[in-house]
Write a protein that holds these residues in place. Structure first.
Motif, mmCIF file in Angstrom:
data_model
loop_
_atom_site.group_PDB
_atom_site.id
_atom_site.type_symbol
_atom_site.label_atom_id
_atom_site.label_comp_id
_atom_site.label_asym_id
_atom_site.label_seq_id
_atom_site.Cartn_x
_atom_site.Cartn_y
_atom_site.Cartn_z
ATOM 1 N N MET A 46 -34.943 -23.380 44.479
ATOM 2 C CA MET A 46 -33.428 -23.560 44.169
ATOM 3 C C MET A 46 -33.461 -25.217 43.715
ATOM 4 S SD MET A 46 -31.167 -21.433 46.940
ATOM 5 C CE MET A 46 -29.741 -21.796 45.883
ATOM 6 N N GLY A 47 -34.385 -25.790 43.354
ATOM 7 C CA GLY A 47 -34.593 -26.928 42.914
ATOM 8 C C GLY A 47 -33.966 -27.839 44.154
ATOM 9 N N ALA A 48 -33.348 -29.267 43.163
ATOM 10 C CA ALA A 48 -33.064 -30.100 44.219
ATOM 11 C C ALA A 48 -31.476 -29.851 44.778
ATOM 12 C CB ALA A 48 -32.919 -31.626 43.462
ATOM 13 N N GLY A 49 -30.914 -28.662 44.325
ATOM 14 C CA GLY A 49 -29.448 -28.280 44.798
ATOM 15 C C GLY A 49 -29.386 -28.047 46.304
ATOM 16 N N ARG A 50 -28.191 -27.494 46.730
ATOM 17 C CA ARG A 50 -27.893 -27.211 48.008
ATOM 18 C C ARG A 50 -28.220 -25.982 48.405
ATOM 19 N NH1 ARG A 50 -22.264 -27.344 50.706
ATOM 20 N NH2 ARG A 50 -22.042 -25.324 49.699
ATOM 21 N N PRO A 51 -28.975 -25.462 49.209
ATOM 22 C CA PRO A 51 -29.278 -23.996 49.626
ATOM 23 C C PRO A 51 -28.092 -23.282 50.129
ATOM 24 C CG PRO A 51 -30.533 -25.108 50.998
ATOM 25 C CD PRO A 51 -29.928 -26.308 50.257
ATOM 26 N N GLY A 52 -27.705 -22.237 49.974
ATOM 27 C CA GLY A 52 -26.388 -21.647 50.595
ATOM 28 C C GLY A 52 -26.676 -21.099 52.141
ATOM 29 N N PHE A 53 -25.647 -20.777 52.852
ATOM 30 C CA PHE A 53 -25.775 -20.564 54.284
ATOM 31 C C PHE A 53 -26.938 -19.065 54.267
ATOM 32 C CE2 PHE A 53 -24.201 -18.851 58.334
ATOM 33 C CZ PHE A 53 -24.243 -20.150 58.811
ATOM 34 N N PRO A 54 -27.626 -19.104 55.351
ATOM 35 C CA PRO A 54 -28.641 -17.999 55.368
ATOM 36 C C PRO A 54 -28.078 -16.739 55.025
ATOM 37 C CG PRO A 54 -28.797 -19.345 57.303
ATOM 38 C CD PRO A 54 -27.669 -19.846 56.487
ATOM 39 N N GLY A 55 -29.044 -16.190 54.051
ATOM 40 C CA GLY A 55 -28.846 -14.708 53.526
ATOM 41 C C GLY A 55 -27.438 -14.495 52.217
ATOM 42 N N GLY A 56 -27.204 -15.972 51.944
ATOM 43 C CA GLY A 56 -26.171 -15.831 50.937
ATOM 44 C C GLY A 56 -24.682 -15.470 51.660
ATOM 45 N N CYS A 91 -6.266 -10.377 58.213
ATOM 46 C CA CYS A 91 -6.244 -9.988 59.377
ATOM 47 C C CYS A 91 -5.784 -11.085 60.433
ATOM 48 C CB CYS A 91 -7.664 -9.512 59.974
ATOM 49 S SG CYS A 91 -8.326 -8.049 59.075
ATOM 50 N N GLY A 92 -5.346 -12.255 60.068
ATOM 51 C CA GLY A 92 -4.991 -13.086 60.773
ATOM 52 C C GLY A 92 -4.930 -14.551 60.146
ATOM 53 N N ARG A 93 -5.073 -15.664 60.835
ATOM 54 C CA ARG A 93 -5.131 -16.930 60.350
ATOM 55 C C ARG A 93 -6.460 -17.584 60.403
ATOM 56 N NH1 ARG A 93 -0.274 -20.037 60.683
ATOM 57 N NH2 ARG A 93 -0.966 -21.184 59.184
ATOM 58 N N LEU A 94 -6.954 -17.963 59.364
ATOM 59 C CA LEU A 94 -8.313 -18.339 59.238
ATOM 60 C C LEU A 94 -8.700 -19.578 58.679
ATOM 61 C CD1 LEU A 94 -10.190 -16.114 56.721
ATOM 62 C CD2 LEU A 94 -7.880 -16.343 56.500
ATOM 63 N N ARG A 95 -10.004 -20.209 59.110
ATOM 64 C CA ARG A 95 -10.433 -21.325 58.158
ATOM 65 C C ARG A 95 -11.882 -20.909 57.619
ATOM 66 N NH1 ARG A 95 -9.459 -26.528 62.056
ATOM 67 N NH2 ARG A 95 -7.598 -27.328 61.227
ATOM 68 N N THR A 96 -12.161 -21.065 56.302
ATOM 69 C CA THR A 96 -13.572 -20.910 55.802
ATOM 70 C C THR A 96 -14.167 -22.329 55.580
ATOM 71 O OG1 THR A 96 -12.573 -21.005 53.654
ATOM 72 C CG2 THR A 96 -12.662 -18.851 54.815
ATOM 73 N N TRP A 97 -15.489 -22.193 55.347
ATOM 74 C CA TRP A 97 -16.243 -23.365 55.202
ATOM 75 C C TRP A 97 -16.974 -23.133 53.817
ATOM 76 C CZ3 TRP A 97 -15.760 -21.314 59.927
ATOM 77 C CH2 TRP A 97 -15.471 -22.313 60.921
ATOM 78 N N ASP A 98 -17.245 -24.311 53.098
ATOM 79 C CA ASP A 98 -18.089 -24.309 51.829
ATOM 80 C C ASP A 98 -19.462 -24.219 52.168
ATOM 81 O OD1 ASP A 98 -18.754 -24.608 49.290
ATOM 82 O OD2 ASP A 98 -18.191 -26.486 48.948
ATOM 83 N N VAL A 99 -20.029 -23.070 52.059
ATOM 84 C CA VAL A 99 -21.365 -23.046 52.406
ATOM 85 C C VAL A 99 -22.110 -22.276 51.189
ATOM 86 C CG1 VAL A 99 -20.913 -22.661 54.982
ATOM 87 C CG2 VAL A 99 -21.040 -20.712 53.545
ATOM 88 N N ALA A 100 -21.675 -22.148 50.188
ATOM 89 C CA ALA A 100 -22.352 -21.621 48.782
ATOM 90 C C ALA A 100 -23.522 -22.519 48.380
ATOM 91 C CB ALA A 100 -21.334 -21.431 47.824
ATOM 92 N N ALA A 101 -24.387 -22.031 47.814
ATOM 93 C CA ALA A 101 -25.488 -22.509 47.233
ATOM 94 C C ALA A 101 -24.978 -23.503 45.957
ATOM 95 C CB ALA A 101 -26.527 -21.621 46.692
ATOM 96 N N VAL A 102 -25.575 -24.471 45.951
ATOM 97 C CA VAL A 102 -25.239 -25.517 44.905
ATOM 98 C C VAL A 102 -26.500 -25.781 43.835
ATOM 99 C CG1 VAL A 102 -24.301 -27.756 43.970
ATOM 100 C CG2 VAL A 102 -23.422 -26.344 45.813
ATOM 101 N N ALA A 103 -26.462 -25.337 42.787
ATOM 102 C CA ALA A 103 -27.669 -25.639 41.860
ATOM 103 C C ALA A 103 -28.101 -27.161 41.581
ATOM 104 C CB ALA A 103 -27.570 -24.696 40.419
ATOM 105 N N GLY A 104 -29.181 -27.370 41.473
ATOM 106 C CA GLY A 104 -29.715 -28.637 41.367
ATOM 107 C C GLY A 104 -29.790 -29.217 39.817
#
Length: 247
Positions: A1-11, A234-247
């Motif tokens: 994935m080059g110099a970008g950020r890998p995503g959270f395990p398993g996509g 299903c309720g109140r939730l928070r998410t995180w930005d964990v997606a892969a970012v290309a280099g």
């Protein structure tokens, strides 16, 4: 994935969910019944207690949830979270980006599912910044109760006639997401598939005694997408930005 950020395990995507404690028409507190058309979903229960009600190829199911429970289910599983007290879950979603792009379909009554415009209106929530917390909460509760209406009828049919009673819902769900699916492929290719291909390259290199990829070892922290908890299915939730970012 080059110099970008890998995503959270398993996509995958990760969120923290505090399940609604609003009583529904049947007196049980909890979330909106729905299914996912392309993505599996996993739960790690971190607090409280409750249960997951499901409709699937196995028929009608009820699965207890307590702190420490790890549970997951595949696309097409109709699921409803019931909160019996303080239920909190870390949710891991397959195919990060697809669920957020409309992969889920509520179990609204048949007349709503059959009309894309009515479905879209019933599923939408107004922005909190414009409408205010009370208005959005009321809209989320109405949406949940409408999904429970359809779920109650669907559950009775599955109990009487078996899993074949889900076929009409699956047809409606497929029709509702058909126009979105081509766009999902790009998300999947740049996230999940890219990660799988990267692992394939690594295994081939290691088999030849080449471990040069280890020199690029790195650590990453996901940023919160929302500061306050938002109103989810299903309720109140928070998410995180964990997606892969290309280099």
């Amino acid at each position: 994935m080059g110099a970008g950020r890998p995503g959270f395990p398993g996509g995958t995507a990760v969120s923290h969910l505090t399940v609604y404690d609003w009583p529904g028409p049947d007196g049980l507190a909890g979330g909106s019944p729905h299914l996912h058309t392309a993505s599996a979903e996993g739960y790690v229960v971190v607090g409280g207690r409750g249960r997951l009600e499901t409709l699937s190829a196995a028929g009608v199911g009820t699965h207890p949830l307590t702190a420490g429970t790890v549970l997951w289910f595949t696309p097409g599983t109709v699921h409803r979270l019931v909160n019996d007290g303080g239920l909190q879950i870390v949710v891991v979603m397959q195919n990060a980006g697809l669920p957020e792009a409309g992969d889920a379909v509520f179990t609204f009554p048949e007349a709503v599912l059959a009309d894309p415009d009515r479905y879209a209106a019933a599923a939408a929530l107004p922005p909190v910044a414009e409408a205010g917390e009370d208005v959005v909460a009321a809209a989320a509760r109405r949406r949940r109760d409408l999904a429970l209406d359809g779920f109650a009828s669907l559950r009775a049919r599955v109990a009487d006639d078996g899993p074949a009673a889900l076929d009409r819902l699956y047809e409606r769900a497929g029709a509702l997401v058909a126009a979105k699916a081509p766009g999902w492929r790009s998300t999947w290719e740049h996230g999940v598939r890219a990660g799988v291909d990267e692992t394939g390259s690594v295994l081939a290199a290691l088999a030849g005694g080449d471990a040069a990829h280890l020199r690029a070892a790195s650590v990453h922290v996901g940023e919160r997408r929302e500061q306050p908890y938002r109103y989810g299915m299903c309720g109140r939730l928070r998410t995180w930005d964990v997606a892969a970012v290309a280099g």
